[in-house]
Write a protein that holds these residues in place. Structure first.
Motif, PDB file in Angstrom:
ATOM      1  N   PRO A 191       0.813  -1.224   0.000  1.00 24.81           N
ATOM      2  CA  PRO A 191       0.000   0.000   0.000  1.00 24.81           C
ATOM      3  C   PRO A 191       0.846   1.273   0.000  1.00 24.81           C
ATOM      4  O   PRO A 191       1.866   1.344   0.687  1.00 24.81           O
ATOM      5  CB  PRO A 191      -0.807  -0.111   1.300  1.00 24.81           C
ATOM      6  CG  PRO A 191      -0.763  -1.547   1.676  1.00 24.81           C
ATOM      7  CD  PRO A 191       0.536  -2.081   1.173  1.00 24.81           C
ATOM      8  N   ILE A 192       0.402   2.273  -0.766  1.00 25.58           N
ATOM      9  CA  ILE A 192       1.019   3.599  -0.761  1.00 25.58           C
ATOM     10  C   ILE A 192      -0.077   4.602  -0.405  1.00 25.58           C
ATOM     11  O   ILE A 192      -1.086   4.701  -1.098  1.00 25.58           O
ATOM     12  CB  ILE A 192       1.623   3.970  -2.124  1.00 25.58           C
ATOM     13  CG1 ILE A 192       2.612   2.903  -2.604  1.00 25.58           C
ATOM     14  CG2 ILE A 192       2.311   5.335  -2.046  1.00 25.58           C
ATOM     15  CD1 ILE A 192       3.133   3.147  -4.018  1.00 25.58           C
ATOM     16  N   ILE A 193       0.130   5.335   0.670  1.00 26.11           N
ATOM     17  CA  ILE A 193      -0.843   6.337   1.118  1.00 26.11           C
ATOM     18  C   ILE A 193      -0.135   7.680   1.118  1.00 26.11           C
ATOM     19  O   ILE A 193       0.882   7.855   1.788  1.00 26.11           O
ATOM     20  CB  ILE A 193      -1.394   6.004   2.514  1.00 26.11           C
ATOM     21  CG1 ILE A 193      -1.864   4.548   2.560  1.00 26.11           C
ATOM     22  CG2 ILE A 193      -2.536   6.947   2.872  1.00 26.11           C
ATOM     23  CD1 ILE A 193      -2.024   3.998   3.948  1.00 26.11           C
ATOM     24  N   THR A 194      -0.672   8.621   0.362  1.00 30.90           N
ATOM     25  CA  THR A 194      -0.005   9.899   0.120  1.00 30.90           C
ATOM     26  C   THR A 194      -0.775  11.060   0.743  1.00 30.90           C
ATOM     27  O   THR A 194      -1.999  11.116   0.663  1.00 30.90           O
ATOM     28  CB  THR A 194       0.139  10.130  -1.405  1.00 30.90           C
ATOM     29  OG1 THR A 194       1.006   9.123  -1.933  1.00 30.90           O
ATOM     30  CG2 THR A 194       0.712  11.497  -1.706  1.00 30.90           C
ATOM     31  N   TYR A 195      -0.025  12.002   1.318  1.00 33.32           N
ATOM     32  CA  TYR A 195      -0.618  13.192   1.929  1.00 33.32           C
ATOM     33  C   TYR A 195       0.103  14.447   1.443  1.00 33.32           C
ATOM     34  O   TYR A 195       1.334  14.524   1.532  1.00 33.32           O
ATOM     35  CB  TYR A 195      -0.532  13.121   3.458  1.00 33.32           C
ATOM     36  CG  TYR A 195      -1.341  11.997   4.042  1.00 33.32           C
ATOM     37  CD1 TYR A 195      -2.666  12.193   4.422  1.00 33.32           C
ATOM     38  CD2 TYR A 195      -0.799  10.713   4.164  1.00 33.32           C
ATOM     39  CE1 TYR A 195      -3.428  11.139   4.915  1.00 33.32           C
ATOM     40  CE2 TYR A 195      -1.551   9.663   4.661  1.00 33.32           C
ATOM     41  CZ  TYR A 195      -2.866   9.887   5.042  1.00 33.32           C
ATOM     42  OH  TYR A 195      -3.620   8.850   5.513  1.00 33.32           O
ATOM     43  N   ILE A 196      -0.665  15.400   0.917  1.00 31.27           N
ATOM     44  CA  ILE A 196      -0.113  16.720   0.597  1.00 31.27           C
ATOM     45  C   ILE A 196      -0.241  17.530   1.881  1.00 31.27           C
ATOM     46  O   ILE A 196      -1.350  17.871   2.301  1.00 31.27           O
ATOM     47  CB  ILE A 196      -0.895  17.418  -0.538  1.00 31.27           C
ATOM     48  CG1 ILE A 196      -1.171  16.458  -1.699  1.00 31.27           C
ATOM     49  CG2 ILE A 196      -0.151  18.666  -0.999  1.00 31.27           C
ATOM     50  CD1 ILE A 196       0.031  15.970  -2.429  1.00 31.27           C
ATOM     51  N   ILE A 197       0.886  17.849   2.526  1.00 35.42           N
ATOM     52  CA  ILE A 197       0.843  18.550   3.810  1.00 35.42           C
ATOM     53  C   ILE A 197       1.162  20.033   3.665  1.00 35.42           C
ATOM     54  O   ILE A 197       1.072  20.779   4.639  1.00 35.42           O
ATOM     55  CB  ILE A 197       1.806  17.900   4.822  1.00 35.42           C
ATOM     56  CG1 ILE A 197       3.252  17.959   4.314  1.00 35.42           C
ATOM     57  CG2 ILE A 197       1.382  16.459   5.110  1.00 35.42           C
ATOM     58  CD1 ILE A 197       4.284  17.540   5.345  1.00 35.42           C
ATOM     59  N   PHE A 294      -6.399  -1.619   3.593  1.00 31.87           N
ATOM     60  CA  PHE A 294      -5.586  -2.233   2.542  1.00 31.87           C
ATOM     61  C   PHE A 294      -4.904  -3.527   2.987  1.00 31.87           C
ATOM     62  O   PHE A 294      -4.324  -4.228   2.150  1.00 31.87           O
ATOM     63  CB  PHE A 294      -4.539  -1.239   2.023  1.00 31.87           C
ATOM     64  CG  PHE A 294      -5.117  -0.195   1.116  1.00 31.87           C
ATOM     65  CD1 PHE A 294      -5.719  -0.537  -0.078  1.00 31.87           C
ATOM     66  CD2 PHE A 294      -5.069   1.160   1.457  1.00 31.87           C
ATOM     67  CE1 PHE A 294      -6.257   0.420  -0.918  1.00 31.87           C
ATOM     68  CE2 PHE A 294      -5.600   2.130   0.624  1.00 31.87           C
ATOM     69  CZ  PHE A 294      -6.202   1.755  -0.561  1.00 31.87           C
ATOM     70  N   SER A 295      -4.966  -3.853   4.269  1.00 34.97           N
ATOM     71  CA  SER A 295      -4.367  -5.102   4.743  1.00 34.97           C
ATOM     72  C   SER A 295      -5.087  -6.320   4.162  1.00 34.97           C
ATOM     73  O   SER A 295      -4.542  -7.423   4.141  1.00 34.97           O
ATOM     74  CB  SER A 295      -4.404  -5.157   6.273  1.00 34.97           C
ATOM     75  OG  SER A 295      -5.749  -5.208   6.742  1.00 34.97           O
ATOM     76  N   LYS A 296      -6.303  -6.098   3.667  1.00 37.16           N
ATOM     77  CA  LYS A 296      -7.094  -7.191   3.098  1.00 37.16           C
ATOM     78  C   LYS A 296      -6.790  -7.406   1.608  1.00 37.16           C
ATOM     79  O   LYS A 296      -7.279  -8.364   1.012  1.00 37.16           O
ATOM     80  CB  LYS A 296      -8.585  -6.905   3.284  1.00 37.16           C
ATOM     81  CG  LYS A 296      -8.991  -6.697   4.738  1.00 37.16           C
ATOM     82  CD  LYS A 296     -10.431  -6.227   4.853  1.00 37.16           C
ATOM     83  CE  LYS A 296     -10.808  -5.927   6.300  1.00 37.16           C
ATOM     84  NZ  LYS A 296     -12.187  -5.402   6.419  1.00 37.16           N
ATOM     85  N   PHE A 297      -6.009  -6.501   1.002  1.00 43.74           N
ATOM     86  CA  PHE A 297      -5.709  -6.586  -0.422  1.00 43.74           C
ATOM     87  C   PHE A 297      -4.468  -7.436  -0.661  1.00 43.74           C
ATOM     88  O   PHE A 297      -3.513  -7.404   0.112  1.00 43.74           O
ATOM     89  CB  PHE A 297      -5.452  -5.193  -0.996  1.00 43.74           C
ATOM     90  CG  PHE A 297      -6.680  -4.359  -1.228  1.00 43.74           C
ATOM     91  CD1 PHE A 297      -6.941  -3.803  -2.471  1.00 43.74           C
ATOM     92  CD2 PHE A 297      -7.590  -4.107  -0.199  1.00 43.74           C
ATOM     93  CE1 PHE A 297      -8.065  -3.032  -2.681  1.00 43.74           C
ATOM     94  CE2 PHE A 297      -8.717  -3.337  -0.398  1.00 43.74           C
ATOM     95  CZ  PHE A 297      -8.958  -2.796  -1.639  1.00 43.74           C
ATOM     96  N   GLU A 301      -3.825  -6.934  -6.233  1.00 39.14           N
ATOM     97  CA  GLU A 301      -5.001  -6.071  -6.098  1.00 39.14           C
ATOM     98  C   GLU A 301      -4.598  -4.635  -5.802  1.00 39.14           C
ATOM     99  O   GLU A 301      -5.209  -3.681  -6.299  1.00 39.14           O
ATOM    100  CB  GLU A 301      -5.911  -6.604  -4.984  1.00 39.14           C
ATOM    101  CG  GLU A 301      -6.667  -7.866  -5.380  1.00 39.14           C
ATOM    102  CD  GLU A 301      -7.406  -8.490  -4.217  1.00 39.14           C
ATOM    103  OE1 GLU A 301      -8.355  -9.262  -4.463  1.00 39.14           O
ATOM    104  OE2 GLU A 301      -7.039  -8.212  -3.046  1.00 39.14           O
ATOM    105  N   LEU A 302      -3.566  -4.447  -4.989  1.00 37.75           N
ATOM    106  CA  LEU A 302      -3.071  -3.102  -4.688  1.00 37.75           C
ATOM    107  C   LEU A 302      -2.549  -2.422  -5.959  1.00 37.75           C
ATOM    108  O   LEU A 302      -2.818  -1.253  -6.218  1.00 37.75           O
ATOM    109  CB  LEU A 302      -1.947  -3.169  -3.649  1.00 37.75           C
ATOM    110  CG  LEU A 302      -2.363  -3.523  -2.221  1.00 37.75           C
ATOM    111  CD1 LEU A 302      -1.141  -3.901  -1.393  1.00 37.75           C
ATOM    112  CD2 LEU A 302      -3.104  -2.364  -1.581  1.00 37.75           C
ATOM    113  N   GLU A 303      -1.803  -3.186  -6.737  1.00 35.10           N
ATOM    114  CA  GLU A 303      -1.255  -2.669  -7.995  1.00 35.10           C
ATOM    115  C   GLU A 303      -2.379  -2.287  -8.954  1.00 35.10           C
ATOM    116  O   GLU A 303      -2.367  -1.196  -9.541  1.00 35.10           O
ATOM    117  CB  GLU A 303      -0.358  -3.740  -8.628  1.00 35.10           C
ATOM    118  CG  GLU A 303       0.241  -3.345  -9.958  1.00 35.10           C
ATOM    119  CD  GLU A 303       1.001  -4.489 -10.603  1.00 35.10           C
ATOM    120  OE1 GLU A 303       1.533  -4.284 -11.706  1.00 35.10           O
ATOM    121  OE2 GLU A 303       1.053  -5.592 -10.007  1.00 35.10           O
ATOM    122  N   THR A 304      -3.362  -3.153  -9.111  1.00 32.26           N
ATOM    123  CA  THR A 304      -4.470  -2.901 -10.034  1.00 32.26           C
ATOM    124  C   THR A 304      -5.299  -1.697  -9.591  1.00 32.26           C
ATOM    125  O   THR A 304      -5.680  -0.852 -10.412  1.00 32.26           O
ATOM    126  CB  THR A 304      -5.372  -4.147 -10.134  1.00 32.26           C
ATOM    127  OG1 THR A 304      -4.587  -5.257 -10.595  1.00 32.26           O
ATOM    128  CG2 THR A 304      -6.516  -3.906 -11.097  1.00 32.26           C
TER     129      THR A 304
END
Length: 318
Positions: A191-197, A294-297, A301-304
């Motif tokens: 998983p990649i989770i991004t934040y614009i801070i 996302f732990s369930k992916f 599935e994460l890539e797609t």
């Protein structure tokens, strides 16, 4: 506290409040009622100003010198002493404008990567105003690959006016480094989770911004070019930066409406610098929520999901 130009009415009321308190202390007169009335005016004025920010005012707020930066967020959201910074791209150098390392958030392992600005003049030069060189993006990719190897979620924090535009950066392949990151990130099986801070400008932001989920904090901006640079190209000067900010649709609401991002993280009234602990907690809870989801992916599935998300951008039905 430093105040921006559009915050002057709040500054004036704050000075009135300070004077009211001082008079009470020096004279022994009970001025609690008068001070309370000024406090009410301050709150009302804040709601009025921050509830009606123009795009350019939001850009200014995102650049506030007291706004928390990546290292502040890392200290505020990770478990105590859990962050271990990792250095170097194993090729050229260690870019101080791009930082990253392993950490834990409520006991959950994460890889945190982000652009870092400086506060003092010396630190700004050291961090190159948060503008990474190619080795910064290559370091970031190295850390992402390491996270993928051990199935650790990647958290990216973006606050940059853009990639470093110097000649030496181009000589070392700035464009290729950013393109390579985008290419590899869409295929990453973690998983990649991004934040614009803060500021999210151009490829400098996108080089670590290809996430399964992308969020913007309430007083940030995210677009292909800074308003000043856009103004200088279209009008040959910076005088039209406010017009450019309006036209670029760079606010969190614009990005959410255009399905560029997945959500807006609320900030304390007046910006993250007014109560950074609240901003840290809001980001932390969002991270934990997404890690759980996302732990369930599976890796595929994460890539797609990530690829479908970015392919869908810019598609509209007439």
């Amino acid at each position: 506290m430093e105040y921006l130009e559009f915050e002057k009415p709040i500054q004036d009321l704050m000075e009135q409040y300070d004077n009211c308190s001082l008079v009470g202390e020096e004279s022994g007169v009970d001025v609690k009622l008068a001070c309370a009335q000024i406090e009410d005016k301050i709150l009302e004025k804040k709601k009025q100003i921050y509830g009606n920010l123009s795009p350019w005012e939001r850009v200014q707020l995102s650049r506030h010198p007291q706004r928390p930066y990546t290292l502040d967020y890392i200290a505020g959201i990770t478990d105590k002493d859990s962050f271990i910074e990792l250095h170097g791209d194993r090729n050229f150098a260690d870019d101080k404008a791009m930082i990253g390392g392993m950490a834990k958030i409520d006991g959950k392992k994460v890889m945190i990567i982000g652009t870092q600005k400086g506060r003092s003049t010396k630190d700004r030069q050291y961090r190159r105003f948060g503008m990474p060189n190619p080795e910064g993006y290559r370091k970031a990719l190295r850390l992402m690959k390491l996270a993928e190897k051990f199935s650790i979620p990647v958290i990216t924090l973006i606050d940059t006016p853009g990639a470093y535009p110097g000649l030496e950066a181009e000589e070392r392949g700035q464009g290729e480094a950013i393109a390579r990151n985008i290419f590899e990130m869409v295929q990453l099986k973690t998983p990649i989770i991004t934040y614009i801070i803060g500021e999210g400008a151009s490829g400098g932001a996108l080089g670590i911004g290809v996430g399964n989920k992308v969020y913007m904090l309430e007083n940030t901006w995210y677009t292909v070019i800074a308003p000043e640079s856009c103004s200088s190209i279209l009008w040959r000067n910076w005088d039209h930066k406010e017009d450019a900010a309006n036209a670029l649709k760079l606010t969190p609401k614009d990005a959410l409406d255009n399905k560029i991002i997945d959500g807006i993280i609320p900030e304390p009234l007046g910006g993250a610098h007014n109560d950074s602990a609240v901003a840290f907690e809001n980001v932390k809870q969002s991270i934990l929520k997404n890690i759980k989801a996302f732990s369930k992916f599976t890796g595929k599935e994460l890539e797609t999901q990530r690829q479908d998300k970015f392919i869908a951008m810019g598609q509209f039905k007439g």
